[in-house]
Write a protein that holds these residues in place. Structure first.
Motif, PDB file in Angstrom:
ATOM      1  N   MET A   1       7.131 -19.006 -28.460  1.00 39.75           N
ATOM      2  CA  MET A   1       5.987 -18.142 -28.611  1.00 39.75           C
ATOM      3  C   MET A   1       6.089 -16.991 -27.621  1.00 39.75           C
ATOM      4  O   MET A   1       6.467 -17.173 -26.480  1.00 39.75           O
ATOM      5  N   ILE A   2       5.742 -15.820 -28.083  1.00 41.43           N
ATOM      6  CA  ILE A   2       5.750 -14.627 -27.246  1.00 41.43           C
ATOM      7  C   ILE A   2       4.325 -14.400 -26.763  1.00 41.43           C
ATOM      8  O   ILE A   2       3.378 -14.371 -27.570  1.00 41.43           O
ATOM      9  N   ARG A   3       4.153 -14.254 -25.452  1.00 40.04           N
ATOM     10  CA  ARG A   3       2.836 -14.004 -24.865  1.00 40.04           C
ATOM     11  C   ARG A   3       2.904 -12.710 -24.066  1.00 40.04           C
ATOM     12  O   ARG A   3       3.794 -12.527 -23.254  1.00 40.04           O
ATOM     13  N   HIS A   4       1.949 -11.845 -24.322  1.00 44.96           N
ATOM     14  CA  HIS A   4       1.843 -10.589 -23.582  1.00 44.96           C
ATOM     15  C   HIS A   4       0.442 -10.564 -22.968  1.00 44.96           C
ATOM     16  O   HIS A   4      -0.559 -10.603 -23.679  1.00 44.96           O
ATOM     17  N   ILE A   5       0.369 -10.500 -21.635  1.00 44.10           N
ATOM     18  CA  ILE A   5      -0.912 -10.574 -20.934  1.00 44.10           C
ATOM     19  C   ILE A   5      -1.086  -9.347 -20.043  1.00 44.10           C
ATOM     20  O   ILE A   5      -0.179  -8.969 -19.311  1.00 44.10           O
ATOM     21  N   VAL A   6      -2.274  -8.754 -20.119  1.00 43.12           N
ATOM     22  CA  VAL A   6      -2.673  -7.690 -19.207  1.00 43.12           C
ATOM     23  C   VAL A   6      -3.964  -8.165 -18.546  1.00 43.12           C
ATOM     24  O   VAL A   6      -4.923  -8.522 -19.237  1.00 43.12           O
TER      25      VAL A   6
ATOM     26  N   LYS B   1      -5.203 -13.150 -46.922  1.00 39.03           N
ATOM     27  CA  LYS B   1      -6.024 -14.337 -46.678  1.00 39.03           C
ATOM     28  C   LYS B   1      -5.314 -15.475 -45.957  1.00 39.03           C
ATOM     29  O   LYS B   1      -5.852 -16.551 -45.795  1.00 39.03           O
ATOM     30  N   LEU B   2      -4.077 -15.233 -45.527  1.00 43.01           N
ATOM     31  CA  LEU B   2      -3.335 -16.243 -44.769  1.00 43.01           C
ATOM     32  C   LEU B   2      -3.424 -15.927 -43.284  1.00 43.01           C
ATOM     33  O   LEU B   2      -3.222 -14.777 -42.873  1.00 43.01           O
ATOM     34  N   ARG B   3      -3.689 -16.935 -42.486  1.00 42.19           N
ATOM     35  CA  ARG B   3      -3.728 -16.750 -41.036  1.00 42.19           C
ATOM     36  C   ARG B   3      -2.302 -16.694 -40.505  1.00 42.19           C
ATOM     37  O   ARG B   3      -1.477 -17.561 -40.799  1.00 42.19           O
ATOM     38  N   LEU B   4      -2.033 -15.665 -39.746  1.00 43.33           N
ATOM     39  CA  LEU B   4      -0.700 -15.444 -39.188  1.00 43.33           C
ATOM     40  C   LEU B   4      -0.597 -16.066 -37.795  1.00 43.33           C
ATOM     41  O   LEU B   4      -1.614 -16.279 -37.133  1.00 43.33           O
ATOM     42  N   PRO B   5       0.609 -16.308 -37.325  1.00 39.45           N
ATOM     43  CA  PRO B   5       0.786 -16.853 -35.978  1.00 39.45           C
ATOM     44  C   PRO B   5       0.690 -15.750 -34.920  1.00 39.45           C
ATOM     45  O   PRO B   5       1.615 -15.487 -34.164  1.00 39.45           O
TER      46      PRO B   5
ATOM     47  N   ARG C   1      -0.722 -13.258 -28.380  1.00 43.09           N
ATOM     48  CA  ARG C   1       0.237 -14.345 -28.618  1.00 43.09           C
ATOM     49  C   ARG C   1       0.781 -14.185 -30.031  1.00 43.09           C
ATOM     50  O   ARG C   1       0.021 -14.085 -30.986  1.00 43.09           O
ATOM     51  N   ILE C   2       2.098 -14.171 -30.114  1.00 51.25           N
ATOM     52  CA  ILE C   2       2.760 -14.019 -31.408  1.00 51.25           C
ATOM     53  C   ILE C   2       3.838 -15.085 -31.495  1.00 51.25           C
ATOM     54  O   ILE C   2       4.626 -15.258 -30.561  1.00 51.25           O
ATOM     55  N   GLY C   3       3.887 -15.756 -32.626  1.00 47.07           N
ATOM     56  CA  GLY C   3       4.960 -16.713 -32.836  1.00 47.07           C
ATOM     57  C   GLY C   3       4.441 -18.130 -32.954  1.00 47.07           C
ATOM     58  O   GLY C   3       3.251 -18.378 -33.091  1.00 47.07           O
ATOM     59  N   TYR C   4       5.364 -19.027 -32.894  1.00 45.72           N
ATOM     60  CA  TYR C   4       5.089 -20.428 -33.164  1.00 45.72           C
ATOM     61  C   TYR C   4       5.401 -21.277 -31.940  1.00 45.72           C
ATOM     62  O   TYR C   4       6.180 -20.893 -31.081  1.00 45.72           O
ATOM     63  N   SER C   5       4.798 -22.431 -31.914  1.00 49.22           N
ATOM     64  CA  SER C   5       5.204 -23.442 -30.947  1.00 49.22           C
ATOM     65  C   SER C   5       5.934 -24.529 -31.733  1.00 49.22           C
ATOM     66  O   SER C   5       5.931 -24.523 -32.959  1.00 49.22           O
ATOM     67  N   GLY C   6       6.574 -25.422 -31.045  1.00 50.41           N
ATOM     68  CA  GLY C   6       7.301 -26.482 -31.742  1.00 50.41           C
ATOM     69  C   GLY C   6       8.505 -25.941 -32.498  1.00 50.41           C
ATOM     70  O   GLY C   6       9.166 -24.988 -32.071  1.00 50.41           O
TER      71      GLY C   6
ATOM     72  N   ILE D   1      10.819 -12.243 -34.505  1.00 44.74           N
ATOM     73  CA  ILE D   1       9.569 -11.564 -34.156  1.00 44.74           C
ATOM     74  C   ILE D   1       9.808 -10.573 -33.022  1.00 44.74           C
ATOM     75  O   ILE D   1       9.265  -9.466 -33.017  1.00 44.74           O
ATOM     76  N   SER D   2      10.642 -10.942 -32.059  1.00 50.72           N
ATOM     77  CA  SER D   2      10.876 -10.069 -30.903  1.00 50.72           C
ATOM     78  C   SER D   2      11.650  -8.797 -31.282  1.00 50.72           C
ATOM     79  O   SER D   2      11.683  -7.847 -30.501  1.00 50.72           O
ATOM     80  N   LEU D   3      12.248  -8.756 -32.468  1.00 52.12           N
ATOM     81  CA  LEU D   3      12.861  -7.509 -32.938  1.00 52.12           C
ATOM     82  C   LEU D   3      11.781  -6.450 -33.158  1.00 52.12           C
ATOM     83  O   LEU D   3      12.003  -5.261 -32.928  1.00 52.12           O
TER      84      LEU D   3
END
Length: 159
Positions: A1-6, A91-95, A116-121, A130-132
């Protein structure tokens, strides 16, 4: 999972002010906050009385070269301290979620903006793809945008 925090503290602002503005968005106020950069932010479909379940649309620039446009559902609405939006498509929830945490302090509102973008597990094997899209230059543009916009919101709300 990609996390970007400010994380930052915004003088002359309160959690209640910021929460109220962000939980009940409208295009006129949103574009007035940062003309030319902020384009649209409004409720497309209302949820309950506390805005939980609202579907919103946001459209903004991140500097000259990036644009961020999405639909999202309000998945957390805890006044005046926390809002979370989960991006949706067809109508689909994205990660992908955006969380805004707001806490009053003697120096102003302490703000934490987390994307937060992406998946866990098992799904995290897709994170390199996604990071592209959400690469270092995109993250730098988002950093710069966040560092400017929240002081602008305090000034706008205190006019």
């Amino acid at each position: 999972m990609i996390r970007h925090i400010v994380e930052l503290t915004v003088p002359s602002a309160t959690a209640k002010q910021f929460y109220g503005f962000m939980i009940n968005p409208n295009d006129q106020q949103y574009s007035g906050w940062w003309p030319g950069e902020h384009l649209q932010f409004h409720i497309v479909k209302p949820g309950n009385d506390s805005h939980l379940g609202d579907i919103v649309f946001m459209d903004e620039y991140l500097g000259k070269n990036r644009r961020l446009t999405f639909h999202a559902a309000v998945t957390t609405a805890n006044p005046p301290n926390k809002i979370e939006w989960q991006m949706i498509k067809a109508k689909l929830r994205l990660p992908a979620t955006v969380t805004l945490e707001l806490n009053d302090s003697p120096n102003g509102v302490k703000l934490k903006h987390e994307l937060r973008i992406g998946y866990s597990g098992m799904g995290k094997i897709l994170d390199p793809i996604i990071s592209l899209y959400f690469n270092k230059s995109y993250q730098a543009a988002l950093d710069e945008h966040c560092k400017i916009e929240w002081d602008k919101l305090a000034a706008y709300l205190n006019e």
